[in-house]
Every structure is written in C-alpha cells, then in structure tokens.
Design a protein around this motif. Structure first.
Motif, mmCIF file in Angstrom:
data_model
loop_
_atom_site.group_PDB
_atom_site.id
_atom_site.type_symbol
_atom_site.label_atom_id
_atom_site.label_comp_id
_atom_site.label_asym_id
_atom_site.label_seq_id
_atom_site.Cartn_x
_atom_site.Cartn_y
_atom_site.Cartn_z
ATOM 1 N N GLU A 43 2.550 -2.789 1.965
ATOM 2 C CA GLU A 43 2.347 -1.437 2.756
ATOM 3 C C GLU A 43 3.705 -0.782 2.726
ATOM 4 O OE1 GLU A 43 2.742 -5.308 5.368
ATOM 5 O OE2 GLU A 43 2.031 -4.646 3.627
ATOM 6 N N PHE A 44 4.705 -1.533 2.222
ATOM 7 C CA PHE A 44 6.270 -0.925 2.389
ATOM 8 C C PHE A 44 6.377 -0.469 0.985
ATOM 9 C CE2 PHE A 44 6.284 -4.425 5.382
ATOM 10 C CZ PHE A 44 6.058 -3.665 6.397
ATOM 11 N N GLY A 45 5.754 -0.305 -0.123
ATOM 12 C CA GLY A 45 6.002 0.025 -1.460
ATOM 13 C C GLY A 45 6.570 -0.974 -2.049
ATOM 14 N N GLU A 46 6.755 -2.220 -1.899
ATOM 15 C CA GLU A 46 7.124 -3.310 -2.514
ATOM 16 C C GLU A 46 6.276 -4.079 -3.545
ATOM 17 O OE1 GLU A 46 10.479 -3.982 -2.899
ATOM 18 O OE2 GLU A 46 11.014 -2.326 -1.252
ATOM 19 N N TYR A 47 6.413 -4.432 -4.822
ATOM 20 C CA TYR A 47 5.525 -5.289 -5.447
ATOM 21 C C TYR A 47 5.285 -6.583 -4.832
ATOM 22 C CZ TYR A 47 6.103 -1.807 -8.904
ATOM 23 O OH TYR A 47 6.150 -0.244 -9.502
#
Length: 510
Positions: A22-26
C-alpha cells in the motif's frame, strides 16, 4: 518441463516480484528476489520466450550475453576520487557505473517505462575474472557500487555443460541463490509457436511426419557435429520464404547451412520438392476459392500419409494467412479510427489538415520507436503500427495534393479512405469464411466427415492461434458441426459499424 511451461513459471515469478504494498514498495525486496535460472539446450527458444514475456507484461527487456562480458563492462572502471573522512582529505578508489547498469537507466529514459527484465544469457559461462563477483550480484543485484534499479527483475539462462565446454559448474552456495527452471525441447509446443510465427508449411508438415528430426545435437565427433534446433528450423523458414518470394531456388545447400545433419537436411529437401509438386497438383488456392474438382478429390482420397499431411498443411497455410490478415486489419482499423476522428474534429475547428495528420504520424512513430527499444512489441503489432503510419502518410499526401488542405475536401478524402479500409477488411473476412467452408467441404468429400484426416484438421485449427482467434471472433458453422460441438455465438464487436460521421456531429458539423 517444456519451454511453454518454463515461460509461465518465469512470467509468474516476474508478476509476483513486481507486486507492491500500500506504500508503493515492492512486497519482495530486491535482495530476496531470487533470479530465475533458465537451463536448457541451445536453440530451444529461451531468448524468444523472454521477448514474449516482455510483450505480455509491457515492461522493458535488456539482454546481455555474459560469455562476452569482461570485469570492466560489468563492474565499471576504477577511478581515484577525493573523500573527506573525519576532517582529512583522502584519495580512494571507486568504480564508475557499469555498462550493464547504465544501459538499464538509458532504456528507462528512452522508453519512459520504469520496470523491466535484465536477461543475462550464458550466465554459467562468465569469465574467470568475473566469476568471483557474480555471487554478490545474484544476491544483492549490485555490480561495483551500483545496484540495478528498483522494478528490474533479473532472469538468467544457460546451457547444460554437455552442450558448452565453456560452462563453469556452480557451487551449492550459488545454486542456493537461483530459482532453477529446466526445460526440454518439445515439438508439440514448438508447433504452436510455429503457427503463431508463420513458419513455412513445408517445415510443419515434415516435422509432423518426422517429429524425431525436430531437435538433435550430437557433439561426440568434434569434426562432424550434428546440430538441428528449433532456432535452425525457424531461421530456415524465414530464408525459404524470402527465396520463394524472389523466385530464388531453395537448394539442398541452403537447407544444409541451417540443418547441420546430412540425413535430416537431405530428407527435408526431398520432402520439400514433393511438397511443391503437391502444390502444383492440387492448387490449394483454387480449392479455398471453391474450385473443387473431382480429380483433386479422387487423388486426395487415394493419397498416402505423406501426401495427405502435405495437402492439409497447404490448405491450413492458405486459411491461416487470410485469417491472420483479417485480425491484423481489424486491429489496425480500431487503432486508426480515433486518430482519424481527431483529425476531422480539429480540421473542422480550423486547424490545418496537414499539420494535424503530421502530428499523428510523428506521435505514432515515436511510440513505435519506444516500444521497439523496450522490446515490448510483437512482430504482428509492429506490422500494424507500420500500416497505420503508411496509411496516415498516404492520407497526408492526398489531402495536400488533392484536397489543397481545404476542410471540406479533406473531410471527404478521409471519410472515403476509412470506408475503403472497412471494405477491404470485410472482403478479407469473407474470403476467410469462404476459404474455411471450402476446406471443410473438400476434406469431407475426399476423406469423410468422421475420418482421421478431418479429426486432424480440427486439431490443427485448435492448435493454431490465428484460426482459433478467428473462429472465436467470427464463428464457423462447419467447425462446430464436424467437431460435434454446439455452435458458439461470435464474440466479434461489429467493426463495420464504425464511421467518422459521429465525431463531426459531436463537434457541431454535418
């Protein structure tokens, strides 16, 4: 596993590695993204499936052969730089960005696509000077001081040691860094790809009769290697088609340059000559047009297996060509339609027709160049984009020379041109439907509706992606009848309802 199964395994891994939270991290950090190691004999399609995966995922593909890389191209070059540590200036050695890592950034900048696949072929053939740093790269994706960019997945490939004397055996520590995917050659799987890629029908027919000739590598005699691979068949097919188009004889010498086994090359050449003779005898184009003679039916009914398989592939090649063209034309029309709508709206708003069409040509060419650089476009889609550019250029010339850039004249020219495109597509669609109907009629007359040849035809139509797509889109009473299946309603959204009039009405024009 087959190369098709291997492709799916790699595709699944790439999709999983690129899932974000949800934070855009893989979700899986780059250090824990195990590189895939695709192990398989040479020439079975390892590089080809990587290109297909890039096309399906829409992400960049950058390839390197590690057998030809040096420590300098991979690590970068050492440089002396000045650093200040605890108040004192000192000189230290660092490395420039490696050629491989720099190419990833250049590709992202050129294509505008931030994610990609770094495909390192012949990974188990790295030089001795490069081998010590490979473990660090496989674990942390770092060459020198530079890590591959986020969103780039590492896939590697190599040949088993029995096929390549340059192979260096990995130790257990290295193997523990890989997701190992091992694949074997399989003619049935390759045949699906052969239909997709338009491989010469004589090759498909010959390998149907001699599937054991599909793949052979015998390196026991170093002075007389025997090498026949999927890549060799595909390359030979392309050259044969070009020779035939230019009326250059396809000779045994040419075939032997690709099929490096005298028995196989000689066998295929003998079959190719028969194949051409069958083409003259039966005239498959006439059969597909409905000119079915009793003489051809009687001969087919008495034909041996070799002749029947050749005839079936000649007919399949004819219907496949028109069906593939039909599907490509449909896609091209759907893509060019909004461009032409935009042209008409803008020229009727007072803009120059020449200027508007020129902008669409440049934009289409720019996007095509980016897709080619990213390696995310298939040969079929590349052809469609070239068709679009060619048509736009033709409209530009016609509007300039005949329309004099006049709004009303250019509107009529473009509307007429689009109508011609629709009519051309409709003709090809009808030709495909008629061709398939006549093919079933001929096969039933010669062999019977319940014959093994009819069953073989139905199987080939199912394996062939072009005929499968066409039947799904446009339907075929004959196919469902002989397959003993209830007819499925066509999924085709009627392209012939497209027009350029609605956009003018929306813009307040007649």
């Amino acid at each position: 596993m087959t190369i098709k199964d291997a492709k799916q395994q790699i595709l699944n891994a790439i999709k999983a590695y690129l899932i974000k939270d949800e934070f855009g991290e893989y979700r899986i950090s780059i250090e824990h993204q195990r590189p895939v190691f695709l192990l398989g004999a040479p020439g079975i399609g390892k590089t080809a499936i990587m290109e297909q995966i890039a096309q399906e995922t829409g992400i960049n593909l950058v390839s390197y052969s590690m057998a030809h890389q040096t420590r300098e191209t991979s690590m970068g070059l050492p440089v002396i730089v000045t650093r200040n540590f605890v108040g004192a200036d000192v000189q230290v050695s660092e490395y420039t960005m490696s050629e491989i890592i720099a190419n990833l950034y250049n590709t992202m900048e050129a294509t505008g696509i931030k994610e990609g696949i770094l495909f390192l072929d012949e990974i188990n053939c790295v030089s001795e000077t490069l081998a010590p740093i490979m473990l660090q790269f496989l674990q942390y994706k770092i060459f020198g001081l530079h890590q591959i960019p986020p969103g780039w997945v590492l896939v590697t490939a190599g040949n088993p040691p029995e096929f390549n004397k340059s192979v260096n055996e990995f130790d257990i520590v290295t193997w523990d860094r890989f997701k190992k995917v091992e694949c074997q050659p399989d003619f049935g799987v390759w045949k699906e790809y052969a239909y997709y890629g338009g491989v010469h029908p004589a090759i498909i027919a010959y390998l149907e009769l001699h599937p054991d000739h599909y793949y052979e590598i015998d390196a026991r005699d170093r002075h007389n290697y025997k090498i026949v691979t999927a890549r060799a068949w595909e390359d030979l097919s392309e050259m044969m088609q070009l020779y035939e188009e230019d009326s250059i004889p396809v000779t045994l010498e040419l075939i032997g340059q690709y099929l490096q086994d005298p028995d196989i090359s000689g066998g295929f050449f003998a079959f190719y000559e028969k194949f051409n003779a069958f083409r003259e005898i039966y005239d498959p184009e006439a059969i597909l047009d409905g000119q079915i003679t009793q003489q051809a039916v009687d001969r087919a009914a008495q034909a041996d297996t070799e002749e029947a398989i050749a005839l079936l592939n000649l007919l399949m090649d004819g219907v496949t060509y028109t069906m593939r063209t039909c599907i490509q034309m449909e896609k091209m029309i759907r893509l060019i339609h909004p461009k032409l709508e935009d042209v008409l709206i803008k020229i009727n708003a007072g803009l120059s027709c020449r200027q508007v069409i020129s902008e669409h040509i440049m934009e289409t060419q720019k996007n095509l160049d980016k897709a080619i650089r990213a390696r995310i476009i298939s040969p079929s889609n590349k052809k469609i984009q070239h068709w679009i550019i060619h048509n736009l250029e033709a409209y530009l010339d016609k509007c300039t020379n005949e329309g004099r850039d006049n709004r009303q004249r250019c509107t009529i020219i473009i509307q007429n041109a689009f109508t011609n495109l629709l009519n051309g597509a409709k003709n090809v669609t009808n030709q495909s439907l008629i061709g398939m109907k006549n093919m079933f009629t001929f096969i039933e007359a010669a062999y019977g509706g319940d014959s093994n040849v009819m069953k073989k035809l139905l199987a080939e139509l199912t394996v062939n992606c072009h005929t499968t797509d066409f039947i799904k889109k446009y339907g075929s009473e004959e196919f469902y009848k002989f397959a003993g299946q209830p007819a499925q309603p066509p999924t085709y959204n009627n392209m012939y309802e497209l027009n350029l009039t609605d956009c003018l009405l929306q813009s307040g024009e007649e």
